[in-house]
Design an enzyme around this catalytic site. Sequence first.
Site, PDB file in Angstrom:
ATOM      1  N   GLY A   1       0.800  -1.222   0.000  1.00  0.00           N
ATOM      2  CA  GLY A   1       0.000   0.000   0.000  1.00  0.00           C
ATOM      3  C   GLY A   1       0.831   1.269   0.000  1.00  0.00           C
ATOM      4  O   GLY A   1       1.846   1.384  -0.689  1.00  0.00           O
TER       5      GLY A   1
ATOM      6  N   GLY B   1      -0.494   0.819   9.924  1.00  0.00           N
ATOM      7  CA  GLY B   1      -1.792   1.126  10.507  1.00  0.00           C
ATOM      8  C   GLY B   1      -2.831   0.101  10.086  1.00  0.00           C
ATOM      9  O   GLY B   1      -2.691  -0.554   9.050  1.00  0.00           O
TER      10      GLY B   1
ATOM     11  N   ASP C   1     -13.269  -1.390  11.457  1.00  0.00           N
ATOM     12  CA  ASP C   1     -14.426  -0.498  11.421  1.00  0.00           C
ATOM     13  C   ASP C   1     -15.693  -1.150  11.955  1.00  0.00           C
ATOM     14  O   ASP C   1     -15.996  -2.313  11.648  1.00  0.00           O
ATOM     15  CB  ASP C   1     -14.704  -0.042   9.975  1.00  0.00           C
TER      16      ASP C   1
ATOM     17  N   GLN D   1     -15.650   4.636  12.525  1.00  0.00           N
ATOM     18  CA  GLN D   1     -14.204   4.611  12.805  1.00  0.00           C
ATOM     19  C   GLN D   1     -13.841   5.365  14.092  1.00  0.00           C
ATOM     20  O   GLN D   1     -12.858   6.106  14.130  1.00  0.00           O
ATOM     21  CB  GLN D   1     -13.438   5.214  11.630  1.00  0.00           C
TER      22      GLN D   1
ATOM     23  N   TYR E   1     -10.332   4.231  14.963  1.00  0.00           N
ATOM     24  CA  TYR E   1      -9.311   4.678  13.994  1.00  0.00           C
ATOM     25  C   TYR E   1      -9.154   6.204  14.028  1.00  0.00           C
ATOM     26  O   TYR E   1      -8.040   6.727  14.056  1.00  0.00           O
ATOM     27  CB  TYR E   1      -9.742   4.204  12.609  1.00  0.00           C
TER      28      TYR E   1
ATOM     29  N   GLY F   1      -6.062  11.247   2.328  1.00  0.00           N
ATOM     30  CA  GLY F   1      -7.492  10.997   2.212  1.00  0.00           C
ATOM     31  C   GLY F   1      -7.693   9.549   1.822  1.00  0.00           C
ATOM     32  O   GLY F   1      -6.923   8.664   2.222  1.00  0.00           O
TER      33      GLY F   1
HETATM   34  N1  CAA Z   1     -23.015   8.944   7.992  1.00  0.00           N
HETATM   35  C1  CAA Z   1     -24.221   8.769   8.561  1.00  0.00           C
HETATM   36  N2  CAA Z   1     -24.846   7.594   8.636  1.00  0.00           N
HETATM   37  C2  CAA Z   1     -24.222   6.545   8.097  1.00  0.00           C
HETATM   38  C3  CAA Z   1     -22.982   6.643   7.482  1.00  0.00           C
HETATM   39  C4  CAA Z   1     -22.382   7.914   7.426  1.00  0.00           C
HETATM   40  N3  CAA Z   1     -21.178   8.088   6.860  1.00  0.00           N
HETATM   41  N4  CAA Z   1     -22.613   5.436   7.040  1.00  0.00           N
HETATM   42  C5  CAA Z   1     -23.594   4.592   7.380  1.00  0.00           C
HETATM   43  N5  CAA Z   1     -24.577   5.260   7.999  1.00  0.00           N
HETATM   44  C6  CAA Z   1     -25.838   4.729   8.493  1.00  0.00           C
HETATM   45  C7  CAA Z   1     -26.512   3.942   7.398  1.00  0.00           C
HETATM   46  O1  CAA Z   1     -27.276   4.812   6.586  1.00  0.00           O
HETATM   47  C8  CAA Z   1     -27.376   2.989   8.184  1.00  0.00           C
HETATM   48  O2  CAA Z   1     -28.513   3.674   8.667  1.00  0.00           O
HETATM   49  P1  CAA Z   1     -29.916   2.950   8.608  1.00  0.00           P
HETATM   50  O3  CAA Z   1     -29.781   1.706   9.425  1.00  0.00           O
HETATM   51  O4  CAA Z   1     -30.837   3.965   9.192  1.00  0.00           O
HETATM   52  O5  CAA Z   1     -30.164   2.684   7.144  1.00  0.00           O
HETATM   53  C9  CAA Z   1     -26.522   2.669   9.409  1.00  0.00           C
HETATM   54  O6  CAA Z   1     -25.603   3.763   9.528  1.00  0.00           O
HETATM   55  C10 CAA Z   1     -25.769   1.381   9.267  1.00  0.00           C
HETATM   56  O7  CAA Z   1     -24.899   1.491   8.126  1.00  0.00           O
HETATM   57  P2  CAA Z   1     -24.278   0.234   7.421  1.00  0.00           P
HETATM   58  O8  CAA Z   1     -25.350  -0.561   6.768  1.00  0.00           O
HETATM   59  O9  CAA Z   1     -23.129   0.656   6.576  1.00  0.00           O
HETATM   60  O10 CAA Z   1     -23.782  -0.579   8.698  1.00  0.00           O
HETATM   61  P3  CAA Z   1     -22.812  -1.783   8.736  1.00  0.00           P
HETATM   62  O11 CAA Z   1     -22.789  -2.242  10.151  1.00  0.00           O
HETATM   63  O12 CAA Z   1     -23.095  -2.759   7.656  1.00  0.00           O
HETATM   64  O13 CAA Z   1     -21.397  -1.143   8.387  1.00  0.00           O
HETATM   65  C11 CAA Z   1     -19.493   0.213   8.658  1.00  0.00           C
HETATM   66  C12 CAA Z   1     -20.839  -0.210   9.234  1.00  0.00           C
HETATM   67  C13 CAA Z   1     -18.556  -1.025   8.634  1.00  0.00           C
HETATM   68  C14 CAA Z   1     -18.879   1.245   9.554  1.00  0.00           C
HETATM   69  C15 CAA Z   1     -19.711   0.715   7.231  1.00  0.00           C
HETATM   70  O14 CAA Z   1     -20.652   1.768   7.259  1.00  0.00           O
HETATM   71  C16 CAA Z   1     -18.449   1.226   6.599  1.00  0.00           C
HETATM   72  O15 CAA Z   1     -17.589   0.461   6.174  1.00  0.00           O
HETATM   73  N6  CAA Z   1     -18.286   2.551   6.500  1.00  0.00           N
HETATM   74  C17 CAA Z   1     -17.141   3.163   5.902  1.00  0.00           C
HETATM   75  C18 CAA Z   1     -16.099   3.363   6.950  1.00  0.00           C
HETATM   76  C19 CAA Z   1     -14.869   3.981   6.295  1.00  0.00           C
HETATM   77  O16 CAA Z   1     -14.942   4.984   5.596  1.00  0.00           O
HETATM   78  N7  CAA Z   1     -13.690   3.399   6.532  1.00  0.00           N
HETATM   79  C20 CAA Z   1     -12.496   3.893   5.940  1.00  0.00           C
HETATM   80  C21 CAA Z   1     -11.557   2.742   5.729  1.00  0.00           C
HETATM   81  S1  CAA Z   1     -10.151   3.243   4.793  1.00  0.00           S
HETATM   82  C22 CAA Z   1      -9.248   4.151   5.848  1.00  0.00           C
HETATM   83  O17 CAA Z   1      -9.514   4.250   6.995  1.00  0.00           O
HETATM   84  C23 CAA Z   1      -8.069   4.853   5.258  1.00  0.00           C
HETATM   85  C24 CAA Z   1      -8.077   6.282   5.591  1.00  0.00           C
HETATM   86  O18 CAA Z   1      -7.281   6.714   6.426  1.00  0.00           O
HETATM   87  C25 CAA Z   1      -8.983   7.174   4.887  1.00  0.00           C
END
Ligand code: CAA
Length: 241
Positions: free
Chosen positions: A13, A84, A88, A144, A147, A178
Amino acid sequence: MARVALVTGGTRGIGAAISKALKGAGYTTVATYAGNDEAAQKFHAETGIPVYKWSVADYDACVEGVRKVEAEVGPIEILVNNAGITRDAPFHRMTRQQWDEVIRTNLDGLFNMTHPVWPGMRERQYGRIVVISSVNGQKGQFGQVNYSASKAGDLGFVKALALEGAKFNITVNAVCPGYIDTDMVRAVDPKIIAERIVPTIPVGRLGTADEIARCVLFLVSEEAGFITGSTISANGGMYMI
Ligand code: CAA
């Protein structure tokens, strides 16, 4: 003599891109990794960069690993704390284990890796330390809490240590990537990336690991000696601070 640079999590990565960029710029570069032997051996075969295996979450392993690298390669003058992980989950479902694993690697890892190289940098009156934080440490991210807390902690670490290093000609800086096209981001549900993440990036795409490596290359250069305690945000305009 070329300065010695060590990149943690340096075989995949963003870390792999940083290791290659440092080697390309003439630094004697070594990369560490914690678990993926196959990826590390492939990286070593492709780049010739020596790889060392230990976990940054383990202080004693870091002390021993740094001792070994310094004996075999030379004093570490450039340290890139890149290793890192993510675990999540929305906070109400986050387990104590998910919290601990992330804090131990992402935040304790900074202490564990920087502490053993720090006395040598002070003695030699030279050092470049770069910490790879994250946009999500700056702005927070749904799912997160662990994180984001660790990556925000990175920034406090950088600012405080920069004050202590300043009179020894040691700079300590952060890069906040980002969303970069790596395994870590690819592990997120593609629907979430496409529908929730990419639309929030003004340049309209994920970043590349090379775009982060170039920031690091600048910060570790001798010419960047007046820059310390600072953060370069490379996030495609996702968050401006
Ligand atoms: N803001 C507000 N609400 C949100 C949201 C957001 N960003 N994301 C999800 N929700 C809400 C959904 O709409 C849903 O609401 P409802 O039940 O009312 O429909 C609820 O939260 C549950 O969402 P999910 O179905 O996604 O829940 P899940 O348990 O299946 O997954 C999660 C949860 C694993 C956190 C998933 O949402 C996810 O992967 N999110 C992205 C997290 C992310 O951006 N990680 C970055 C990884 S890369 C990294 O970290 C590198 C870096 O430095 C940038």
